[in-house]
Design a protein around this motif. Structure first.
Motif, PDB file in Angstrom:
ATOM      1  N   GLU A 124       0.831  -1.209   0.000  1.00 48.72           N
ATOM      2  CA  GLU A 124       0.000   0.000   0.000  1.00 48.72           C
ATOM      3  C   GLU A 124       0.861   1.252   0.000  1.00 48.72           C
ATOM      4  O   GLU A 124       0.566   2.226  -0.692  1.00 48.72           O
ATOM      5  CB  GLU A 124      -0.917  -0.011   1.218  1.00 48.72           C
ATOM      6  N   GLN A 125       1.952   1.200   0.796  1.00 56.10           N
ATOM      7  CA  GLN A 125       2.840   2.360   0.815  1.00 56.10           C
ATOM      8  C   GLN A 125       3.505   2.579  -0.538  1.00 56.10           C
ATOM      9  O   GLN A 125       3.673   3.708  -0.998  1.00 56.10           O
ATOM     10  CB  GLN A 125       3.905   2.175   1.904  1.00 56.10           C
ATOM     11  N   GLN A 126       3.876   1.441  -1.177  1.00 60.49           N
ATOM     12  CA  GLN A 126       4.505   1.568  -2.489  1.00 60.49           C
ATOM     13  C   GLN A 126       3.534   2.134  -3.521  1.00 60.49           C
ATOM     14  O   GLN A 126       3.906   2.922  -4.384  1.00 60.49           O
ATOM     15  CB  GLN A 126       5.027   0.208  -2.937  1.00 60.49           C
ATOM     16  N   GLN A 127       2.261   1.690  -3.367  1.00 58.07           N
ATOM     17  CA  GLN A 127       1.271   2.212  -4.306  1.00 58.07           C
ATOM     18  C   GLN A 127       1.025   3.701  -4.095  1.00 58.07           C
ATOM     19  O   GLN A 127       0.785   4.449  -5.043  1.00 58.07           O
ATOM     20  CB  GLN A 127      -0.046   1.432  -4.144  1.00 58.07           C
ATOM     21  N   ASN A 128       1.077   4.115  -2.827  1.00 63.38           N
ATOM     22  CA  ASN A 128       0.845   5.527  -2.533  1.00 63.38           C
ATOM     23  C   ASN A 128       2.015   6.395  -2.968  1.00 63.38           C
ATOM     24  O   ASN A 128       1.843   7.540  -3.372  1.00 63.38           O
ATOM     25  CB  ASN A 128       0.591   5.731  -1.039  1.00 63.38           C
ATOM     26  N   THR A 129       3.224   5.838  -2.852  1.00 57.78           N
ATOM     27  CA  THR A 129       4.401   6.651  -3.185  1.00 57.78           C
ATOM     28  C   THR A 129       4.834   6.456  -4.629  1.00 57.78           C
ATOM     29  O   THR A 129       5.569   7.264  -5.178  1.00 57.78           O
ATOM     30  CB  THR A 129       5.568   6.275  -2.249  1.00 57.78           C
ATOM     31  N   ALA A 130       4.404   5.330  -5.231  1.00 58.47           N
ATOM     32  CA  ALA A 130       4.825   5.102  -6.595  1.00 58.47           C
ATOM     33  C   ALA A 130       4.118   6.086  -7.508  1.00 58.47           C
ATOM     34  O   ALA A 130       2.930   6.258  -7.449  1.00 58.47           O
ATOM     35  CB  ALA A 130       4.476   3.686  -7.007  1.00 58.47           C
ATOM     36  N   GLY A 131       4.849   6.758  -8.329  1.00 59.07           N
ATOM     37  CA  GLY A 131       4.253   7.790  -9.166  1.00 59.07           C
ATOM     38  C   GLY A 131       3.777   7.287 -10.486  1.00 59.07           C
ATOM     39  O   GLY A 131       4.159   6.264 -10.959  1.00 59.07           O
ATOM     40  N   SER A 132       2.825   8.062 -11.025  1.00 60.06           N
ATOM     41  CA  SER A 132       2.465   7.895 -12.417  1.00 60.06           C
ATOM     42  C   SER A 132       3.243   8.965 -13.164  1.00 60.06           C
ATOM     43  O   SER A 132       4.213   9.455 -12.625  1.00 60.06           O
ATOM     44  CB  SER A 132       0.983   8.028 -12.596  1.00 60.06           C
ATOM     45  N   TYR A 133       2.782   9.248 -14.323  1.00 54.59           N
ATOM     46  CA  TYR A 133       3.499  10.235 -15.154  1.00 54.59           C
ATOM     47  C   TYR A 133       2.539  11.324 -15.603  1.00 54.59           C
ATOM     48  O   TYR A 133       1.364  11.082 -15.863  1.00 54.59           O
ATOM     49  CB  TYR A 133       4.126   9.544 -16.368  1.00 54.59           C
ATOM     50  N   CYS A 134       3.096  12.511 -15.676  1.00 52.90           N
ATOM     51  CA  CYS A 134       2.297  13.675 -16.120  1.00 52.90           C
ATOM     52  C   CYS A 134       1.961  13.512 -17.601  1.00 52.90           C
ATOM     53  O   CYS A 134       2.863  13.271 -18.417  1.00 52.90           O
ATOM     54  CB  CYS A 134       3.080  14.965 -15.886  1.00 52.90           C
ATOM     55  N   PRO A 135       0.667  13.610 -17.963  1.00 52.17           N
ATOM     56  CA  PRO A 135       0.293  13.445 -19.379  1.00 52.17           C
ATOM     57  C   PRO A 135       0.804  14.565 -20.271  1.00 52.17           C
ATOM     58  O   PRO A 135       0.872  14.404 -21.484  1.00 52.17           O
ATOM     59  CB  PRO A 135      -1.238  13.420 -19.339  1.00 52.17           C
ATOM     60  N   ASN A 136       1.231  15.690 -19.642  1.00 47.46           N
ATOM     61  CA  ASN A 136       1.687  16.833 -20.431  1.00 47.46           C
ATOM     62  C   ASN A 136       3.174  16.791 -20.702  1.00 47.46           C
ATOM     63  O   ASN A 136       3.608  16.910 -21.862  1.00 47.46           O
ATOM     64  CB  ASN A 136       1.305  18.123 -19.709  1.00 47.46           C
ATOM     65  N   CYS A 137       3.971  16.621 -19.626  1.00 49.38           N
ATOM     66  CA  CYS A 137       5.427  16.661 -19.795  1.00 49.38           C
ATOM     67  C   CYS A 137       6.087  15.310 -19.649  1.00 49.38           C
ATOM     68  O   CYS A 137       7.272  15.139 -19.945  1.00 49.38           O
ATOM     69  CB  CYS A 137       6.041  17.662 -18.820  1.00 49.38           C
TER      70      CYS A 137
END
Length: 232
Positions: free
Chosen positions: A200-213
């Motif tokens: 759960e912590q990894q999911q909360n801290t794991a990032g996605s990516y900005c669709p713009n940059c």
């Protein structure tokens, strides 16, 4: 002179025979003491491996009670042992056939208990029933082997042929295997809970990516920290 010589010779023979008897008895006593000492030391070591007090090995009746606990046998077998000694003492001074019959039955039961105790005791330390039979017949050899072997570990109760538990009390001995199983289950549950928390912590801290940059962002971010675009 001949009569005095005969008396002197007879007295010397009697003293020699008496000395031989006392010497033989002394040797038997010494052998018994050595066997008893080896037995106590070996049992002391085995009791400690099973989590019991080693000093119990020097107390005759209590040591048998401790061994029934280690092996998982019913402690009511001690009543058979004590009753055998008592009835044997009574029947020796009595001509009653009833006492003789009771003494015989209790003696046979006591022999049976002796063998199943040794078999169960051996299995409680991971040995075979054959080893238990050898330990019952030659305790001076096999008891120290069991006690001082580096591979010997207490694995839990393993009662064999306990007729009192099976037909009279009908209770089950508390096994160390069950305790260990419960401990292992508890440890596995804690490990699974910790793994879930980490995920759960990894999911909360794991990032996605900005669709713009295309820069990595956290799931808790509202705006991209790199380009300022609003995240979905």
């Amino acid at each position: 002179m001949n009569f005095k010589s005969l008396l002197t010779s007879g007295s010397s023979s009697y003293e020699s025979g008496l000395g031989f008897v006392f010497g033989f008895l002394l040797i038997l006593i010494l052998i018994y003491l050595v066997i008893a000492l080896v037995s106590v030391v070996a049992k002391w070591q085995l009791y400690k491996k099973a989590g019991k007090e080693g000093w119990a090995a020097i107390i005759p009746v209590y040591s048998t009670y401790v061994e029934t606990q280690i092996a998982g046998l019913s402690p009511y077998w001690l009543i058979v042992t004590v009753a055998t000694a008592f009835i044997s003492g009574v029947s020796s001074g009595s001509e009653s056939d009833l006492f003789s019959l009771i003494s015989l039955v209790l003696s046979l039961a006591n022999i049976y208990f002796y063998f199943i105790l040794n078999l169960s005791f051996a299995k409680s330390y991971g040995k075979s029933e054959g080893f238990g039979v050898c330990m019952a017949l030659f305790p001076i050899i096999f008891l120290p082997v069991l006690a001082f072997s580096k591979d010997t570990k207490y694995v839990g109760v393993a009662p064999v042929g306990d007729l009192i538990r099976k037909y009279i009390t009908k209770d089950e001995p508390t096994t160390n295997n069950n305790v260990n199983s419960n401990v292992n289950n508890s440890v596995n549950q804690d490990a699974n809970a910790n793994a879930t928390s980490v995920n759960e912590q990894q999911q909360n801290t794991a990032g996605s990516y900005c669709p713009n940059c295309g820069k990595p962002v956290s799931q808790t971010d509202v705006f991209c920290q790199s380009c300022g675009s609003k995240l979905m």
